[in-house]
Design a protein around this motif. Structure first.
Motif, PDB file in Angstrom:
ATOM      1  N   LEU A 240     -15.661  -7.728  43.096  1.00  0.00           N
ATOM      2  CA  LEU A 240     -16.579  -8.446  43.978  1.00  0.00           C
ATOM      3  C   LEU A 240     -17.862  -8.798  43.234  1.00  0.00           C
ATOM      4  CD1 LEU A 240     -16.300  -9.240  46.985  1.00  0.00           C
ATOM      5  CD2 LEU A 240     -17.724  -7.279  47.552  1.00  0.00           C
ATOM      6  N   VAL A 241     -18.344  -7.884  42.408  1.00  0.00           N
ATOM      7  CA  VAL A 241     -19.549  -8.136  41.611  1.00  0.00           C
ATOM      8  C   VAL A 241     -19.300  -9.276  40.626  1.00  0.00           C
ATOM      9  CG1 VAL A 241     -21.176  -7.148  39.950  1.00  0.00           C
ATOM     10  CG2 VAL A 241     -20.343  -5.752  41.845  1.00  0.00           C
ATOM     11  N   ASP A 242     -18.130  -9.263  39.987  1.00  0.00           N
ATOM     12  CA  ASP A 242     -17.782 -10.345  39.056  1.00  0.00           C
ATOM     13  C   ASP A 242     -17.698 -11.684  39.776  1.00  0.00           C
ATOM     14  OD1 ASP A 242     -17.650  -8.521  37.004  1.00  0.00           O
ATOM     15  OD2 ASP A 242     -15.483  -8.223  37.163  1.00  0.00           O
ATOM     16  N   HIS A 243     -17.131 -11.651  40.991  1.00  0.00           N
ATOM     17  CA  HIS A 243     -17.011 -12.886  41.770  1.00  0.00           C
ATOM     18  C   HIS A 243     -18.392 -13.416  42.148  1.00  0.00           C
ATOM     19  CE1 HIS A 243     -14.994 -15.812  44.338  1.00  0.00           C
ATOM     20  NE2 HIS A 243     -15.833 -15.494  45.297  1.00  0.00           N
ATOM     21  N   LEU A 244     -19.296 -12.509  42.501  1.00  0.00           N
ATOM     22  CA  LEU A 244     -20.663 -12.915  42.839  1.00  0.00           C
ATOM     23  C   LEU A 244     -21.371 -13.525  41.637  1.00  0.00           C
ATOM     24  CD1 LEU A 244     -22.127 -10.092  45.118  1.00  0.00           C
ATOM     25  CD2 LEU A 244     -22.087 -12.519  45.609  1.00  0.00           C
TER      26      LEU A 244
ATOM     27  N   LEU B 234      -6.681  -9.526  52.192  1.00  0.00           N
ATOM     28  CA  LEU B 234      -7.411  -8.848  53.257  1.00  0.00           C
ATOM     29  C   LEU B 234      -7.491  -7.341  53.037  1.00  0.00           C
ATOM     30  CD1 LEU B 234      -8.864  -9.407  55.939  1.00  0.00           C
ATOM     31  CD2 LEU B 234      -6.724  -8.861  57.094  1.00  0.00           C
ATOM     32  N   ASP B 235      -6.435  -6.737  52.487  1.00  0.00           N
ATOM     33  CA  ASP B 235      -6.465  -5.287  52.284  1.00  0.00           C
ATOM     34  C   ASP B 235      -7.541  -4.879  51.286  1.00  0.00           C
ATOM     35  OD1 ASP B 235      -5.190  -6.366  50.118  1.00  0.00           O
ATOM     36  OD2 ASP B 235      -3.606  -4.847  50.020  1.00  0.00           O
ATOM     37  N   TYR B 236      -7.963  -5.803  50.430  1.00  0.00           N
ATOM     38  CA  TYR B 236      -9.075  -5.510  49.513  1.00  0.00           C
ATOM     39  C   TYR B 236     -10.338  -5.188  50.314  1.00  0.00           C
ATOM     40  CZ  TYR B 236     -12.654  -6.200  45.926  1.00  0.00           C
ATOM     41  OH  TYR B 236     -13.720  -6.024  45.088  1.00  0.00           O
ATOM     42  N   TYR B 237     -10.540  -5.895  51.414  1.00  0.00           N
ATOM     43  CA  TYR B 237     -11.736  -5.695  52.235  1.00  0.00           C
ATOM     44  C   TYR B 237     -11.579  -4.514  53.188  1.00  0.00           C
ATOM     45  CZ  TYR B 237     -12.755 -10.390  50.545  1.00  0.00           C
ATOM     46  OH  TYR B 237     -12.998 -11.482  49.747  1.00  0.00           O
ATOM     47  N   THR B 238     -10.407  -4.327  53.769  1.00  0.00           N
ATOM     48  CA  THR B 238     -10.233  -3.232  54.727  1.00  0.00           C
ATOM     49  C   THR B 238     -10.225  -1.872  54.033  1.00  0.00           C
ATOM     50  OG1 THR B 238      -7.818  -3.495  54.624  1.00  0.00           O
ATOM     51  CG2 THR B 238      -8.989  -4.665  56.377  1.00  0.00           C
TER      52      THR B 238
ATOM     53  N   TYR C 259     -13.210 -19.153  59.266  1.00  0.00           N
ATOM     54  CA  TYR C 259     -14.424 -18.874  58.508  1.00  0.00           C
ATOM     55  C   TYR C 259     -14.363 -19.360  57.069  1.00  0.00           C
ATOM     56  CZ  TYR C 259     -15.424 -15.732  62.424  1.00  0.00           C
ATOM     57  OH  TYR C 259     -15.650 -15.211  63.660  1.00  0.00           O
ATOM     58  N   GLY C 260     -13.170 -19.694  56.584  1.00  0.00           N
ATOM     59  CA  GLY C 260     -13.045 -20.148  55.211  1.00  0.00           C
ATOM     60  C   GLY C 260     -12.115 -19.257  54.405  1.00  0.00           C
ATOM     61  N   LYS C 261     -11.971 -19.598  53.146  1.00  0.00           N
ATOM     62  CA  LYS C 261     -11.035 -18.909  52.264  1.00  0.00           C
ATOM     63  C   LYS C 261     -11.584 -17.562  51.803  1.00  0.00           C
ATOM     64  CE  LYS C 261      -8.585 -19.551  47.873  1.00  0.00           C
ATOM     65  NZ  LYS C 261      -8.381 -20.458  46.715  1.00  0.00           N
ATOM     66  N   LEU C 262     -10.735 -16.528  51.842  1.00  0.00           N
ATOM     67  CA  LEU C 262     -11.105 -15.220  51.307  1.00  0.00           C
ATOM     68  C   LEU C 262     -10.892 -15.210  49.797  1.00  0.00           C
ATOM     69  CD1 LEU C 262      -9.526 -12.757  53.911  1.00  0.00           C
ATOM     70  CD2 LEU C 262     -11.888 -13.564  53.803  1.00  0.00           C
ATOM     71  N   ALA C 263     -11.807 -14.557  49.089  1.00  0.00           N
ATOM     72  CA  ALA C 263     -11.685 -14.485  47.636  1.00  0.00           C
ATOM     73  C   ALA C 263     -10.552 -13.553  47.211  1.00  0.00           C
ATOM     74  CB  ALA C 263     -13.006 -14.020  47.025  1.00  0.00           C
TER      75      ALA C 263
ATOM     76  N   CYS D 198     -16.444 -11.196  55.486  1.00  0.00           N
ATOM     77  CA  CYS D 198     -15.522 -11.072  54.350  1.00  0.00           C
ATOM     78  C   CYS D 198     -15.501 -12.342  53.507  1.00  0.00           C
ATOM     79  CB  CYS D 198     -14.102 -10.769  54.844  1.00  0.00           C
ATOM     80  SG  CYS D 198     -13.924  -9.162  55.644  1.00  0.00           S
ATOM     81  N   THR D 199     -15.844 -13.469  54.105  1.00  0.00           N
ATOM     82  CA  THR D 199     -15.778 -14.732  53.372  1.00  0.00           C
ATOM     83  C   THR D 199     -16.986 -14.941  52.468  1.00  0.00           C
ATOM     84  OG1 THR D 199     -16.855 -15.944  55.185  1.00  0.00           O
ATOM     85  CG2 THR D 199     -14.443 -15.788  55.232  1.00  0.00           C
ATOM     86  N   ASP D 200     -17.999 -14.097  52.590  1.00  0.00           N
ATOM     87  CA  ASP D 200     -19.203 -14.190  51.754  1.00  0.00           C
ATOM     88  C   ASP D 200     -19.395 -12.865  51.031  1.00  0.00           C
ATOM     89  OD1 ASP D 200     -21.872 -14.136  50.765  1.00  0.00           O
ATOM     90  OD2 ASP D 200     -22.442 -15.696  52.197  1.00  0.00           O
ATOM     91  N   PRO D 201     -19.114 -12.791  49.716  1.00  0.00           N
ATOM     92  CA  PRO D 201     -19.197 -11.516  48.990  1.00  0.00           C
ATOM     93  C   PRO D 201     -20.566 -10.850  49.086  1.00  0.00           C
ATOM     94  CG  PRO D 201     -18.066 -13.164  47.662  1.00  0.00           C
ATOM     95  CD  PRO D 201     -18.600 -13.880  48.864  1.00  0.00           C
ATOM     96  N   GLY D 202     -21.628 -11.651  49.049  1.00  0.00           N
ATOM     97  CA  GLY D 202     -22.969 -11.076  49.152  1.00  0.00           C
ATOM     98  C   GLY D 202     -23.196 -10.395  50.489  1.00  0.00           C
ATOM     99  N   LYS D 203     -22.770 -11.063  51.571  1.00  0.00           N
ATOM    100  CA  LYS D 203     -22.920 -10.473  52.903  1.00  0.00           C
ATOM    101  C   LYS D 203     -22.015  -9.255  53.066  1.00  0.00           C
ATOM    102  CE  LYS D 203     -24.281 -14.731  55.302  1.00  0.00           C
ATOM    103  NZ  LYS D 203     -23.899 -15.742  56.325  1.00  0.00           N
TER     104      LYS D 203
END
Length: 312
Positions: free
Chosen positions: A207-211, A195-199, A188-192, A151-156
């Motif tokens: 996420l695409v914009d963040h990448l 958490l509910d965004y990922y779950t 693991y580091g800061k989430l962008a 979750c801490t790496d948008p690409g992954k």
């Protein structure tokens, strides 16, 4: 227990899958103990021929049929080719598996599976094994574990979503995706995003914009946008957060799986579950929901910021 027998009773279970290091064996151990405390008889079946030194009592072990080191040595195969051969060998010897499982009829089954991703995305051996078990009146749900650090790496995370979707479509079982090791997420580091965004896998365009803010990924914006479009078009992938050491977290995952495979428990188990949860107070009772996980993560992050300010 003849093939396709209508008269035999139903058997329920979980097929625990996921990439290496995602916590499959730890999950099987924790879920076996949790279910045992609420009165559910559990049989753990090890289907990973590379698994050694299991922490749980193993009811059925594929190593009695075949082991990965033996295959690699005799056929001069690498670990990936060896695992595929082992699964094909299991598919060719289903009578062995049927006989072993019959000894534990009346139990709830946990199948600890290998960590090779190809076995669940495009290879057919395990898929065929699960399909045959359905003919033996097994009602299975796939529990797909994914390490929460992705979750801490948008690409992954986009890669994880693609793998999860591919697995769901290929395995053809009721499916529960699980973000494991939630107790370690703050390391693991800061989430962008929250958490509910990922779950819940919410609007992935963010996420695409963040990448795109990363110079490397900016060149692949169209590719990422198309991958995200496929994921959203299917609208199948979501995650349940899991901390194996937390009773409430385990209960939520168990209930999600019970709903997926159709298992319905009796009054005695319900009372045992209530008694277990009423005693779930103390250091290991960290999360009650995704919101609770998020609050803990935010508090930990804020505390770190305060400590950095104090040091300045």
């Amino acid at each position: 227990m003849s093939e396709g027998s209508k008269g035999s009773s139903l058997a329920f279970g979980q097929v625990v899958i996921g990439p290496p290091g995602s916590g499959k064996t730890t999950y099987c151990h924790g879920m076996q103990e949790f279910m045992g405390r609420i009165g559910r008889k559990v049989a753990v079946v090890n289907l990973d021929p590379a698994n050694e030194g299991m922490p749980y009592p193993c009811a059925v072990d594929i190593s009695e049929l075949i082991t990965l080191p033996d295959v690699m040595e005799s056929l001069k195969l690498g670990p990936n080719g060896g695992l595929i051969y082992c699964m094909e060998y299991l598919e060719a010897n289903l009578d062995w598996l049927q006989e072993k499982l019959a000894a534990f009829r009346g139990h709830y089954y946990l199948f600890d599976c290998p960590g090779q991703v190809e076995l669940y995305t495009h290879h057919s051996a395990l898929k065929n094994v699960f399909a045959q078990m359905a003919k033996w009146n097994f009602r299975l749900a796939a529990v797909h574990l994914v390490d929460s650090h992705y979750c801490t790496d948008p690409g992954k995370f986009i890669s994880v979503l693609c793998t999860s979707l591919s697995t769901m479509l290929h395995v053809e079982l009721p499916h529960v995706n699980v973000l494991s090791k939630m107790d370690l997420i703050e390391q693991y580091g800061k989430l962008a995003f929250n958490l509910d965004y990922y779950t819940e896998v919410l609007d992935l365009s963010y996420l695409v914009d963040h990448l795109a803010s990363d110079p490397f990924f900016r060149n692949y914006r169209r590719l990422n946008a198309k991958l995200v479009e496929v994921i959203e078009d299917y609208s199948l992938v979501s995650f349940v957060p899991l901390n194996v050491q937390d009773k409430e977290s385990m209960r939520q995952v168990m209930q999600a799986v019970d709903k997926a495979n159709g298992y319905s428990f009796g009054d005695q188990e319900h009372r045992s579950l209530e008694a277990l949860m009423s005693a779930a107070v103390g250091a290991d009772f960290h999360f009650t929901s995704t919101l609770a996980v998020q609050e803990k993560y935010v508090q930990s992050r804020d505390k770190t910021v305060e400590e950095e300010v104090m040091d300045m």
